[in-house]
Design an enzyme around this catalytic site. Structure first.
Site, PDB file in Angstrom:
ATOM      1  N   SER A 281       0.856  -1.194   0.000  1.00 42.33           N
ATOM      2  CA  SER A 281       0.000   0.000   0.000  1.00 42.33           C
ATOM      3  C   SER A 281       0.887   1.238   0.000  1.00 42.33           C
ATOM      4  CB  SER A 281      -0.889   0.015   1.237  1.00 42.33           C
ATOM      5  OG  SER A 281      -1.421   1.329   1.390  1.00 42.33           O
TER       6      SER A 281
ATOM      7  N   HIS B 267      -1.199  -1.281  -4.347  1.00 40.70           N
ATOM      8  CA  HIS B 267      -2.487  -1.004  -3.678  1.00 40.70           C
ATOM      9  C   HIS B 267      -2.582   0.489  -3.364  1.00 40.70           C
ATOM     10  CE1 HIS B 267      -5.944  -2.282  -1.146  1.00 40.70           C
ATOM     11  NE2 HIS B 267      -5.537  -1.360  -0.280  1.00 40.70           N
TER      12      HIS B 267
ATOM     13  N   ASP C 296      -4.914   3.435  -1.681  1.00 38.74           N
ATOM     14  CA  ASP C 296      -5.992   3.657  -0.714  1.00 38.74           C
ATOM     15  C   ASP C 296      -6.598   5.037  -0.886  1.00 38.74           C
ATOM     16  OD1 ASP C 296      -6.128   1.247   0.924  1.00 38.74           O
ATOM     17  OD2 ASP C 296      -4.053   1.725   1.471  1.00 38.74           O
TER      18      ASP C 296
ATOM     19  N   MET D   4      -9.308   7.673   0.281  1.00 34.93           N
ATOM     20  CA  MET D   4     -10.121   7.984   1.474  1.00 34.93           C
ATOM     21  C   MET D   4     -10.721   9.371   1.339  1.00 34.93           C
ATOM     22  SD  MET D   4      -7.648   6.595   4.489  1.00 34.93           S
ATOM     23  CE  MET D   4      -6.688   5.080   4.295  1.00 34.93           C
TER      24      MET D   4
ATOM     25  N   HIS E 101      -8.474   0.832  -3.812  1.00 33.53           N
ATOM     26  CA  HIS E 101      -9.394   0.541  -2.701  1.00 33.53           C
ATOM     27  C   HIS E 101     -10.101   1.831  -2.311  1.00 33.53           C
ATOM     28  CE1 HIS E 101      -9.581  -0.735   1.857  1.00 33.53           C
ATOM     29  NE2 HIS E 101     -10.780  -0.645   1.319  1.00 33.53           N
TER      30      HIS E 101
ATOM     31  N   MET F  45     -12.327   3.965  -0.095  1.00 35.03           N
ATOM     32  CA  MET F  45     -12.960   4.113   1.219  1.00 35.03           C
ATOM     33  C   MET F  45     -13.687   5.448   1.160  1.00 35.03           C
ATOM     34  SD  MET F  45      -9.751   2.608   3.335  1.00 35.03           S
ATOM     35  CE  MET F  45      -8.705   2.800   1.898  1.00 35.03           C
TER      36      MET F  45
ATOM     37  N   MET G 170     -11.116  -6.607   5.522  1.00 42.41           N
ATOM     38  CA  MET G 170     -10.350  -5.634   6.315  1.00 42.41           C
ATOM     39  C   MET G 170      -9.993  -6.266   7.657  1.00 42.41           C
ATOM     40  SD  MET G 170     -10.082  -3.002   4.347  1.00 42.41           S
ATOM     41  CE  MET G 170      -9.102  -2.102   5.545  1.00 42.41           C
TER      42      MET G 170
ATOM     43  N   GLY H 198      -8.849   3.435   7.453  1.00 39.41           N
ATOM     44  CA  GLY H 198      -8.608   4.854   7.652  1.00 39.41           C
ATOM     45  C   GLY H 198      -7.142   5.201   7.808  1.00 39.41           C
TER      46      GLY H 198
ATOM     47  N   GLY I 139      -2.867   3.596   8.070  1.00 34.08           N
ATOM     48  CA  GLY I 139      -1.877   2.526   8.043  1.00 34.08           C
ATOM     49  C   GLY I 139      -1.330   2.298   9.443  1.00 34.08           C
ATOM     50  N   GLY I 140      -0.618   1.216   9.606  1.00 39.68           N
ATOM     51  CA  GLY I 140       0.119   0.976  10.847  1.00 39.68           C
ATOM     52  C   GLY I 140      -0.722   0.550  12.033  1.00 39.68           C
TER      53      GLY I 140
ATOM     54  N   ASP J  76      -6.415  -6.835   4.123  1.00 37.79           N
ATOM     55  CA  ASP J  76      -5.908  -5.459   4.187  1.00 37.79           C
ATOM     56  C   ASP J  76      -5.902  -4.967   5.627  1.00 37.79           C
ATOM     57  OD1 ASP J  76      -5.128  -2.891   3.667  1.00 37.79           O
ATOM     58  OD2 ASP J  76      -6.854  -2.382   2.402  1.00 37.79           O
ATOM     59  N   GLY J  77      -4.686  -4.742   6.147  1.00 36.59           N
ATOM     60  CA  GLY J  77      -4.540  -4.154   7.472  1.00 36.59           C
ATOM     61  C   GLY J  77      -3.714  -5.020   8.410  1.00 36.59           C
ATOM     62  N   GLY J  78      -2.577  -4.489   8.837  1.00 33.09           N
ATOM     63  CA  GLY J  78      -1.774  -5.189   9.832  1.00 33.09           C
ATOM     64  C   GLY J  78      -1.138  -6.475   9.339  1.00 33.09           C
TER      65      GLY J  78
ATOM     66  N   GLY K 163       1.290  -2.240   4.071  1.00 34.01           N
ATOM     67  CA  GLY K 163       1.851  -0.895   3.975  1.00 34.01           C
ATOM     68  C   GLY K 163       3.094  -0.792   4.823  1.00 34.01           C
ATOM     69  N   SER K 164       2.896  -0.654   6.129  1.00 34.36           N
ATOM     70  CA  SER K 164       4.055  -0.440   6.996  1.00 34.36           C
ATOM     71  C   SER K 164       5.051  -1.596   6.941  1.00 34.36           C
ATOM     72  CB  SER K 164       3.607  -0.150   8.426  1.00 34.36           C
ATOM     73  OG  SER K 164       2.445  -0.834   8.735  1.00 34.36           O
TER      74      SER K 164
HETATM   75  C1  DX5 Z   1      -6.246   0.953   5.816  1.00 32.69           C
HETATM   76  C2  DX5 Z   1      -5.800   0.758   4.383  1.00 32.69           C
HETATM   77  C3  DX5 Z   1      -4.656  -0.174   4.247  1.00 32.69           C
HETATM   78  C4  DX5 Z   1      -3.434   0.264   4.938  1.00 32.69           C
HETATM   79  C5  DX5 Z   1      -2.638  -0.935   5.322  1.00 32.69           C
HETATM   80  O1  DX5 Z   1      -7.325   1.794   5.855  1.00 32.69           O
HETATM   81  O2  DX5 Z   1      -6.856   0.287   3.589  1.00 32.69           O
HETATM   82  O3  DX5 Z   1      -4.399  -0.516   2.893  1.00 32.69           O
HETATM   83  O4  DX5 Z   1      -2.647   1.136   4.200  1.00 32.69           O
HETATM   84  O5  DX5 Z   1      -1.564  -0.495   6.084  1.00 32.69           O
HETATM   85  P1  DX5 Z   1      -0.788  -1.422   7.090  1.00 32.69           P
HETATM   86  O6  DX5 Z   1      -0.233  -2.561   6.291  1.00 32.69           O
HETATM   87  O7  DX5 Z   1       0.276  -0.501   7.624  1.00 32.69           O
HETATM   88  O8  DX5 Z   1      -1.762  -1.876   8.124  1.00 32.69           O
HETATM   89 ZN    ZN Z   2      -6.457  -0.627   1.465  1.00 37.51          ZN
END
Ligand code: DX5
Ligand code: ZN
Length: 229
Positions: A12, A37, A39, A41, A70, A72, A141, A146, A148-149, A176-178, A198-199
């Site tokens: 991401s 990816h 994001d 928002m 993606h 949001m 999800m 909303g 990352g990290g 997606d997420g963590g 992402g992170s």
């Molecule tokens: C969260 C996003 C993710 C996010 C993932 O709202 O949709 O794509 O960037 O980030 P990490 O991998 O850091 O959780």
């Molecule tokens: Zn995403």
């Protein structure tokens, strides 16, 4: 884009250097990313603001793999054509974003893109039961969207249910997420094939030290395959 269930790592770019997207995209692709990816928002569906269609069109010029967008945002339908014009390969909308997700998925395919449907952590797998013939991807999800990290929320049971519901349909399950090398094996074993991170991909690296991205991507991929490095 042909369909297969091999593990795909989708970094991401929410975790990239926002002043240097072109070089960041080139770096992650050179270091083994399968998809990119993006994001989107809106500060309304989620409490954060990121990119609109002009920024996504600018990213497109650098993406050589698959641009996985993606959304949001709510509403979705007024923006579908703009994201098609921007060059999204896959456009994912949230099932919670409005009352007419069925129509939205039809419109995304109608605009020439692959259609994804995303589920917030509080939404059950059954919410997509009647959408599986209209979707190319289900995004589970594993954080509240909303930012990352955030810490991974275990949705392994939901992934397993979705995998059974999907059966032989050519539908990807994306997480997606963590996602990192600790959580990737849990979701991969449950049936996910696309891992957004992402992170865990960008941590410690930069366009001047892109080999760190490569190391991070390989660690997640190996963990998902059950190989620990
Ligand atoms: C969260 C996003 C993710 C996010 C993932 O709202 O949709 O794509 O960037 O980030 P990490 O991998 O850091 O959780
Ligand atoms: Zn995403």
């Amino acid at each position: 884009m042909s369909f297969d269930r091999s593990i795909k790592i989708a970094p991401s770019i929410l975790s990239a250097d926002f002043a240097n997207f072109g070089a960041e995209i080139a770096a992650i692709e050179a270091q083994g990313a399968d998809w990119v990816h993006v994001d989107v928002m809106d500060g309304h569906f989620v409490p954060n603001l990121t990119f609109g269609p002009p920024a996504v069109a600018a990213f497109r010029r650098h993406v050589k793999t698959v641009m996985d967008v993606h959304l949001m945002i709510a509403p979705v339908d007024p923006y579908i054509d703009a994201f098609a014009q921007a060059g999204a390969d896959i456009l994912t909308a949230h099932v919670e974003a409005g009352p007419h997700i069925h129509r939205t998925l039809q419109a995304i395919r109608g605009a020439g893109m692959k259609a994804g449907v995303a589920l917030n952590p509080g939404t059950p797998a059954g919410a997509v039961a009647h959408l599986l013939d209209l979707a190319d991807l289900v995004c589970v999800m594993t954080v509240n969207p909303g930012f990352g990290g955030q810490k991974f929320i275990d949705m392994t049971d939901k992934v397993r249910s979705l995998r059974a519901m999907i059966g032989d349909r050519p539908v990807h399950i994306e997480i997606d997420g963590g996602v990192d090398s600790v959580t990737a094996p849990l979701v991969a074993q449950a049936g996910a094939d696309v891992l957004v991170a992402g992170s865990a991909v960008f941590k410690g690296g930069s366009v001047d030290a892109p080999e760190v991205y490569g190391r991070n991507i390989r660690a997640i991929r190996a963990a998902a395959a059950g190989v620990y490095v």
